[in-house]
Write a protein that holds these residues in place. Structure first.
Motif, short mmCIF file in Angstrom:
data_model
loop_
_atom_site.label_atom_id
_atom_site.label_comp_id
_atom_site.label_asym_id
_atom_site.label_seq_id
_atom_site.Cartn_x
_atom_site.Cartn_y
_atom_site.Cartn_z
N UNK A 199 0.72 -1.12 -0.48
CA UNK A 199 0.13 0.27 0.10
C UNK A 199 0.62 1.44 -0.46
N UNK A 200 2.12 1.26 0.40
CA UNK A 200 3.47 2.02 0.75
C UNK A 200 3.91 2.16 -0.91
N UNK A 201 4.42 1.37 -1.90
CA UNK A 201 5.29 1.91 -3.43
C UNK A 201 6.89 2.25 -2.81
N UNK A 202 6.89 0.70 -2.36
CA UNK A 202 7.98 0.11 -2.36
C UNK A 202 8.73 -0.16 -3.45
N UNK A 203 10.00 0.46 -3.34
CA UNK A 203 11.08 0.19 -4.23
C UNK A 203 10.58 -1.16 -4.97
N UNK A 204 10.36 -1.40 -6.29
CA UNK A 204 10.21 -3.21 -6.95
C UNK A 204 10.73 -4.18 -6.40
N UNK A 205 11.98 -3.32 -6.08
CA UNK A 205 13.26 -4.39 -5.86
C UNK A 205 13.19 -4.78 -4.46
N UNK A 216 3.29 -13.59 -5.93
CA UNK A 216 2.77 -12.34 -6.33
C UNK A 216 2.96 -11.47 -5.45
N UNK A 217 3.22 -10.05 -6.46
CA UNK A 217 3.32 -8.21 -5.75
C UNK A 217 1.88 -8.22 -6.39
N UNK A 218 1.45 -7.32 -5.29
CA UNK A 218 -0.09 -6.33 -5.74
C UNK A 218 0.19 -5.42 -5.15
N UNK A 219 0.79 -3.73 -6.32
CA UNK A 219 0.75 -2.92 -5.94
C UNK A 219 -0.75 -1.55 -5.96
N UNK A 220 -0.75 -2.01 -4.92
CA UNK A 220 -1.89 -0.36 -4.19
C UNK A 220 -1.95 0.42 -5.06
N UNK A 221 -0.62 1.02 -4.76
CA UNK A 221 -0.27 2.86 -4.62
C UNK A 221 1.17 2.82 -5.93
N UNK A 222 0.20 2.31 -6.85
CA UNK A 222 1.85 2.31 -8.15
C UNK A 222 1.14 3.64 -8.87
N UNK A 223 2.84 3.92 -9.63
CA UNK A 223 3.15 4.84 -10.10
C UNK A 223 3.23 4.78 -12.12
N UNK A 241 1.20 -6.91 -9.79
CA UNK A 241 -0.10 -6.54 -10.17
C UNK A 241 -0.57 -5.31 -10.12
N UNK A 242 -1.44 -4.81 -11.08
CA UNK A 242 -2.05 -3.34 -10.56
C UNK A 242 -3.45 -3.61 -10.40
N UNK A 243 -4.45 -3.08 -10.59
CA UNK A 243 -5.69 -3.28 -10.92
C UNK A 243 -6.67 -1.48 -10.12
N UNK A 244 -7.74 -1.94 -10.20
CA UNK A 244 -8.31 -0.69 -10.00
C UNK A 244 -9.58 -1.83 -8.62
N UNK A 245 -9.59 -0.53 -7.77
CA UNK A 245 -11.04 -0.90 -6.52
C UNK A 245 -12.14 -1.28 -7.17
N UNK A 246 -12.66 -1.84 -6.53
CA UNK A 246 -13.96 -2.01 -7.11
C UNK A 246 -14.81 -1.60 -6.37
N UNK A 247 -15.91 -0.45 -7.86
CA UNK A 247 -17.39 0.02 -7.10
C UNK A 247 -18.27 -0.80 -7.28
N UNK A 248 -18.83 -1.45 -7.12
CA UNK A 248 -19.65 -1.75 -7.81
C UNK A 248 -21.28 -2.64 -6.39
#
Length: 299
Positions: A199-205, A216-223, A241-248
């Motif tokens: 959730x904090x966008x650490x350096x990917x390495x 699997x790395x889930x990047x919630x706050x990716x640039x 992986x990146x993605x958009x939060x669900x809004x349904x």
């Protein structure tokens, strides 16, 4: 006073939150590389939507022509693309709107959607976290982090969370193993996880070093760089992986089911009257928020 149109409901907002998303949009503090896109989406010179607020708990006041599924007086939980930092809001009756789960207070219900749908989208939708896998949440004490810990546990994973020392009791109480959020501790951590939710966008390495070889790395706050990173997934064992939060409505109903089964309860940092909204934004900006900052519009 807004007037509901066809298929819409007028809602008296009783409680809402100032989320990390609200704070980012207010300050136009976008992830690296996303500044221009943020201006296009949210306003070039001034906010396109001057009233923020994406989640709420409220009461149905009136229904517009053809609106069904609710009745005046119903307590509801919903999501909006801005506009609910206000006494009243008009929303589609068939949108992301459900009756308030009875197990939650008004404040908890107002804080259910933002963190909960984000964690649910990434863990159940994007990566399909499986029972028995090991999940590490980076930044476990925020609204998304506390939801991810609980939802990860509900899906049968063993959960650990990187956080500051002051949050260890909170995360242990949610069922996670608290780990110190410190660069030296990360470098010397010998364990590896099947899934890392960042959730904090650490350096990917750095984040990838915490994964199993096929994790699997889930990047919630990716640039912008993070948004493009999954392009190389076919060439690597570790998947990004990146993605958009669900809004349904289905996402909210899934969260309500977790609440009913005792698997999810939103964490509240503090409750403030609406007049102290600037203070709420300051807490969101501090980076030390624990769960959600709730605004009560009834006090």
């Amino acid at each position: 006073m807004p007037v509901p149109g066809p298929g819409q409901v007028l809602i008296r907002v009783l409680a809402t939150t100032v989320s990390a998303g609200d704070a980012r949009i207010r300050a136009m503090r976008m992830p690296p590389g996303m500044g221009v896109l943020g201006r296009v989406l949210f306003g070039l010179r001034r906010p396109r939507q001057p009233v923020l607020g994406a989640e709420f708990c409220g009461r149905v006041e009136t229904l517009g022509p053809g609106a069904t599924g609710f009745a005046p007086g119903d307590l509801v939980v919903g999501m909006a693309r801005g506009g609910v930092h206000a006494d009243y809001a008009v929303l589609p009756a068939n949108g992301p709107l459900i009756r308030k789960p009875g197990a939650l207070s008004l404040h908890e219900a107002a804080a259910m959607a933002f963190g909960g749908t984000t964690a649910l989208t990434f863990l159940r939708g994007v990566t399909r976290l499986r029972a028995g896998e090991r999940l590490l949440v980076i930044g476990g004490a925020g609204a998304v982090g506390t939801a991810a810990v609980q939802i990860g546990r509900a899906l049968g994973a063993g959960v650990a969370a990187l956080t500051r020392p002051g949050n260890t009791a909170l995360l242990a109480g949610l069922g996670a193993e608290p780990l110190p959020f410190h660069p030296a501790a990360l470098m010397h951590e010998a364990r590896r996880w099947d899934v890392v939710l960042d959730t904090m966008d650490l350096p990917r390495p750095t984040a990838r070093a915490l994964l199993e070889p096929d994790g699997r790395l889930l990047m919630v706050a990716a640039g912008l760089g993070g948004m493009l990173a999954p392009v190389g997934n076919a060439l690597r064992r570790q998947k990004l992986h990146v993605g958009m939060a669900g809004e349904t409505r289905a996402d909210l109903e899934a969260l309500a089911d977790l609440v009913a089964r005792g698997h999810f309860r939103p964490v509240i940092d503090c409750v403030l009257p609406f007049e102290r909204i600037a203070e709420a934004h300051a807490i969101a900006d501090s980076g030390a928020k624990r769960g959600s900052v709730v605004l009560d519009l009834t006090i």
